[in-house]
Design a protein around this motif. Sequence first.
Motif, short mmCIF file in Angstrom:
data_model
loop_
_atom_site.label_atom_id
_atom_site.label_comp_id
_atom_site.label_asym_id
_atom_site.label_seq_id
_atom_site.Cartn_x
_atom_site.Cartn_y
_atom_site.Cartn_z
N GLU A 196 0.75 -0.95 0.10
CA GLU A 196 0.10 0.27 -0.05
C GLU A 196 0.83 1.28 0.07
OE1 GLU A 196 -3.60 1.87 2.83
OE2 GLU A 196 -3.48 -0.31 2.59
N LYS A 256 0.83 4.35 -2.67
CA LYS A 256 0.56 5.64 -2.10
C LYS A 256 1.48 6.44 -2.77
CE LYS A 256 1.13 6.15 2.15
NZ LYS A 256 0.91 5.99 3.57
N GLU A 285 -3.56 7.82 -0.13
CA GLU A 285 -3.77 6.81 0.93
C GLU A 285 -5.19 6.34 0.82
OE1 GLU A 285 -2.77 5.46 5.64
OE2 GLU A 285 -2.97 7.70 5.12
N SER A 308 -6.00 2.46 -0.57
CA SER A 308 -6.44 1.54 0.26
C SER A 308 -7.71 0.96 -0.58
CB SER A 308 -7.23 2.25 1.49
OG SER A 308 -8.30 3.14 0.98
#
Length: 492
Positions: free
Chosen positions: A325, A329, A484, A488
């Motif tokens: 992740e 990002k 973010e 996600s």
Amino acid sequence: MIHRPHVDWFALSPSLAMLCASGLLLLVAVLVPRRARKPAAAAGAGAGFVAAFVLAVVLAAKSPHATTAIADSIFRDRWAALAQVLVAGCGAVAVLLSWGERWREEHVAEYFALLTAAGAGMAFFVQASNLMTLFLGLEWFSICLYILCAIEIDRVSSLEAGLKYLIVGSFGSAVLLFGSALVYGATGELEFGAIAATIDEQGLVNDGLVLAGLAMLLAGLGFKASAAPFHMWTPDVYEGAPTPVTAFMSAATKAVALVLAMRVLVTAFPAEEDLWTLAVAVIACISLAWGNIAALVQRSLKRMLAYSSVSHAGFMLIAIAANNELGAKALLYYLIPYSAASLGAFAVVAARERELGDRVTIDNISGMGWERPVLGVSMWVFMLAFAGLPLTGGFVGKFYVFAAAYDRGWWWLVIAGVIATAISLYYYLAVVRALYMRMPAELQLAPAGGSPPRELLLSASVVACTAVTVGSFFAVQPLIDVAEKAASQLPF
């Protein structure tokens, strides 16, 4: 009775806004008098990109959860919406750059129509949730770009750029299509999530057809992202195409290719993670080495920026190779200052081209920092951003990319990135040196008639790009928070 799937028109709204603008601009080409054609076309294209930008922002805000739409053919989520924001922003800046270009009057409306159509194709492309919509979106914007590269039919270099991009781009598209066919043949599925489920359920991990298809998909997307060794078209096309087109391609095409590449890999091929992460990491290292070493010997500024683009594809591929992740990002954040710096740098090149009536080299930008202070200061800001130095978003972008690689435990990728950054300082700082340290042999009397008139729209676009490049350094937290939330929604 034919079943008609429900159409989520709002999910398609950014693409539709640009597509509608493109259709209206084709009417402008035949209905508006020649004298008013250029301002009408530029205003229409600008309005289309601005409308798409606003709609993409609203779409991101109204899509807290990732869903599919239109018979599961496209995604409606923040990951795609933020990429659409980037595309629309790049398109709006490209319109400002295009205003001062010396176009043939009879083709100016068609130029802006193709530009907005390319933006619409990119916005559709990043939403793809199956192999069919992926290929349709790819061809949609690629065909527009082939024509845009060759639109200056009076220039041999423009025609050459269009032909080269058409041949190599068509080969890349064919490779991607063949790869898609192999994956479909092995799994019987087109949708990314269904491909992953079938590979898992039927024990197709390390299956020959799946691996061959995956390799071809990577190669096809690598062509569009200008990643080495699939970059062979980039220097010639970047140099020969009209500079506003080059600026748009350098930012928007790379952004959508890399954003979709990450979605395809993590959504459709999680079972092959060990293989594709290593393959992407190797491609990243090749791009870093090839791009930086080739840029060292370039005198043409557009060719130097082309090889710089290859190098930056390597940095962004590090984020994809990290497969976490934090990497997702980092990719979204990195694209913001990179796109701004790339658009701004080509805008300065366009300004110099219009002054000299010739291609721009490291030699003939000498002293430009003193002649055009705003453009000079902006150009060195863009060079610092490309080099990843502090007070620009490029520094934070590279920091996050390296953090993602380190988080995965691939410290060797971090070392490769640091070495590439050190090499790049030579040619980026050479541009800054040329802007402000004119050689004695070049100190000659100015030609009679004075400087060319200032271009207000071009200068405004350069200032806007500078503001984003520097502002992304100081507004890190809000941008990272947005990235973010989008990251996600990918299935890590």
